[in-house]
Structures are given as C-alpha cells and as structure tokens.
Design a protein around this motif. Sequence first.
Motif, PDB file in Angstrom:
ATOM      1  N   VAL A  86       1.038  -1.160  -0.244  1.00 38.66           N
ATOM      2  CA  VAL A  86      -0.047  -0.077   0.070  1.00 38.66           C
ATOM      3  C   VAL A  86       0.941   1.376  -0.053  1.00 38.66           C
ATOM      4  CG1 VAL A  86      -0.281  -0.170   2.679  1.00 38.66           C
ATOM      5  CG2 VAL A  86      -1.964   1.076   1.290  1.00 38.66           C
ATOM      6  N   ASP A  87       0.386   2.353  -0.631  1.00 38.73           N
ATOM      7  CA  ASP A  87       0.992   3.619  -0.351  1.00 38.73           C
ATOM      8  C   ASP A  87       0.995   4.042   0.797  1.00 38.73           C
ATOM      9  OD1 ASP A  87       2.412   4.281  -3.103  1.00 38.73           O
ATOM     10  OD2 ASP A  87       0.373   4.783  -3.966  1.00 38.73           O
ATOM     11  N   ASP A 100      -2.180   6.073   1.659  1.00 38.66           N
ATOM     12  CA  ASP A 100      -3.344   5.172   1.571  1.00 38.66           C
ATOM     13  C   ASP A 100      -3.727   4.336   2.612  1.00 38.66           C
ATOM     14  OD1 ASP A 100      -4.003   6.400  -0.814  1.00 38.66           O
ATOM     15  OD2 ASP A 100      -2.974   4.704  -2.198  1.00 38.66           O
ATOM     16  N   LYS A 101      -2.742   4.512   3.843  1.00 38.90           N
ATOM     17  CA  LYS A 101      -3.011   3.516   4.775  1.00 38.90           C
ATOM     18  C   LYS A 101      -4.195   3.623   5.719  1.00 38.90           C
ATOM     19  CE  LYS A 101       1.985   1.995   5.671  1.00 38.90           C
ATOM     20  NZ  LYS A 101       2.985   2.081   6.560  1.00 38.90           N
ATOM     21  N   LEU A 121      -7.379   2.358   4.188  1.00 38.46           N
ATOM     22  CA  LEU A 121      -7.256   0.871   4.401  1.00 38.46           C
ATOM     23  C   LEU A 121      -7.564   0.338   5.600  1.00 38.46           C
ATOM     24  CD1 LEU A 121      -6.682  -1.801   3.220  1.00 38.46           C
ATOM     25  CD2 LEU A 121      -4.299  -1.568   3.372  1.00 38.46           C
ATOM     26  N   LEU A 147       0.790  -3.468   6.861  1.00 35.83           N
ATOM     27  CA  LEU A 147       0.436  -2.643   5.947  1.00 35.83           C
ATOM     28  C   LEU A 147       1.915  -2.149   5.135  1.00 35.83           C
ATOM     29  CD1 LEU A 147      -2.493  -0.391   7.239  1.00 35.83           C
ATOM     30  CD2 LEU A 147      -2.555  -2.780   6.441  1.00 35.83           C
ATOM     31  N   SER A 186      -2.814  -7.309  -6.696  1.00 40.34           N
ATOM     32  CA  SER A 186      -3.561  -6.734  -7.629  1.00 40.34           C
ATOM     33  C   SER A 186      -3.941  -7.281  -8.849  1.00 40.34           C
ATOM     34  CB  SER A 186      -3.148  -5.098  -7.753  1.00 40.34           C
ATOM     35  OG  SER A 186      -1.904  -5.222  -8.036  1.00 40.34           O
TER      36      SER A 186
END
Length: 385
Positions: A221-222, A225-226, A229, A341, A376
Amino acid sequence: MKFIEELSPVWQEKWKQTGFAEAMPIQEQMVPEMLAGNDIVAESPTGSGKTLAYILPILERVNPKKPNTQAMIIAPSQELAMQIVNVLREWTAGTDVTVTPLIGGANIQRQLDKLKKKPTIVVGTPGRLSELVKTKKLKMHEVRILVLDEGDQLMSREHRGVMKELIEKTQQDRQLVLVSATVTEEIELVAERLMKHPTRLQVSAEEMPKQGKVTHSFIKVDERDKTDLLRSLSHMDGIKALAFVNNLDQVLMKESKLKFRDAKIATLHSEMKKEERKKALDDFRKGNTAVLIATEVAARGLDIEQLTHVIHVDAPMTLEQYLHRSGRTGRAGADGEVLTLLAYADEKHYKKLTKELPGKPVQKVMYGGNLIEGNSKTISAKGKK
C-alpha cells in the motif's frame, strides 16, 4: 502441577475456583523458584501466564498481619499495572491481603491515604513510585519481594535510571524477579549487577500449549493510503484488531481522519486522560469499535481476549518488536492473523525482518470488503472472469 500443592489451602482453593485445567510452563518453572526465595530472570512469550507465575508465590510469601508493604510489582504502563491489580484483587478477595495501585495519571492524594494503611502489596509505574519514594511516603527498605514486569521496557533508556534507584533502595536480602517476553543485553546487565546468582528461566513459543494458528500476511500500500485501508478493515465482518503505529503524531492524525469518516476505530495514546483510556478499552472489548489504534508504549502489556488481528500499520523496527506486537493474537488456542500494511519503502526491511518466521508471509488484498490472498494482478484477473 506439583507447585499447587506447595501453596496454602486458601490459594489452592482459589486455583480450583479459577477452573484452570492446567498450569502454563512458565508457572511450573517459576513458582517453586520464587517460593525458594531465588532471584530470577524469566523469559516467556506474551500471553503465556507470567503474571500468575509471580503473583501466586507473592501471595504465599507475604504476611497480611504484618503492618507494612512487603511486595512491589513495577510495570511500564498504567494499563498493565491496572491489569495486574485486577488479577490480584480477584485472587485476594475475601482474604486479609491488601493491594494498592500507585500509578501516574491517578489522584496522588488518594494514593497517599491508601499508603497510610500499609497495603501488603503495591503495584506501580516507575515515575509515580519514584516520586513517592523521594518524598519518603513509600519505604523501599520494607519491600521483601520486587517484581519487574515487562523488564525489557523497564530497563530501556527511558526508565533505567529510575529503576536502578528504586532497586538500590531495597535491602540486600530482598528477592528480585524480572520477567519479559524478550531478554535484552540491558536485562542481562541488571541481573549481573543487582541480583544474587539469578535463576534463568526460559519458555519458548514452541513449548506453549494449544497455541492457535497464526497467519502472517501483508498488503502492499502507498503510505498515503494506509488510513483509508484502516477504515476498510474496520468495517470487515468479525474483525477485532489491535493496530500499531510507530509514533503519537500518526495516531492523532489517523484518529481525526477516521473519526471524521465514521470508521469503527478507537485510539489509545499517552496524552489521553485515564477516563478516556478506560472508555476506549471498554468500547473495544465490548465490540463497539473494531480496530484499536495505539503506539507500542500505550498498548504495552494489554491483555485483550479474542483478538482476530494484529495490524502493523507501520513496519516494526526490530524482530523483537514484531514478535511482541504479534503475540497479542492467536492466544488460548484461537487462530489469529498478523497483517502488515507494507509501504513500498519498507519492503526490503520487512523481508529481512520476517525471514526468521517459521512460515513465509502471504500477500493479500482487500476485495469485496474482505482480505483475500493474492495481489492486484490476480484480483483484476478474477474480476474479468
């Protein structure tokens, strides 16, 4: 469970009432050693029954008829100290043994009033204990048994000076017991300098009975974006997760963003008032919130039943830290999952960190509101079918 027979009838009866079918390995090893009065360094995984392993011999060895404080248990956090107090209160109910918490953040006058009554056992945090000793309200020379719980934390740079002062104010013939999930070099040094021929006890995760199956997994994950999420994870069916971040600023930032979006989360951090911390824990234990976000220090020693997940929002710095955090799930025979993450910048570090684990961590993604194995590419292929 031979050691149970060495305890007085009152404690044998209490043991029966708890309904424990068997003793934990650390209890089998530690109770006889403590009853013999030996100094001890004990290493045993998180959730392995260490608290009872030192509480039982303390209860056996103190004399409630003596009007002084005979045993002291020191813990690095308020929550852990109160957990220990609660266990002691359960065991001492209906007996003459008295217990008083001496923790920071609580009303000091009330604590002073209780100290005047000479409680048999005190449980405290380093700062408050030091304050009470310096003002001569608490006399360390009366303490005959001193237990340091989460010893690696108490001997870290933050507390080491205070701890050394407290220990050195006790009498030479006192018993010093140190317990931890990981024994560091600092602990070895303390043992060498301040203990008399300490008994070294060690229980590994493999020796623990009925451990649940714990899956180790990660989501790529970027960093930015955590928080989103975490929000998705908080709405996942049946999740009860303790989520770790590495610093207080991140906890506060995630809290404001997530609460604004009605996520089912609560936070635990050092700047909260005692009542706020209690409410956050109660809400989480009752299932009103699904994810509890905390720093390592704030969540130290917390015992929360039936955690389905431990989430490393930030990758832990060391393997010890990874194992300490991860040990909160998969307890008492229940299964659990440890989810990291994983920001792209941390991939190399995470790979190195987890190569010591028995199994290889699996990659997962959020799909249809659930965590499923894959990446993905495999998921987009699924969607096209």
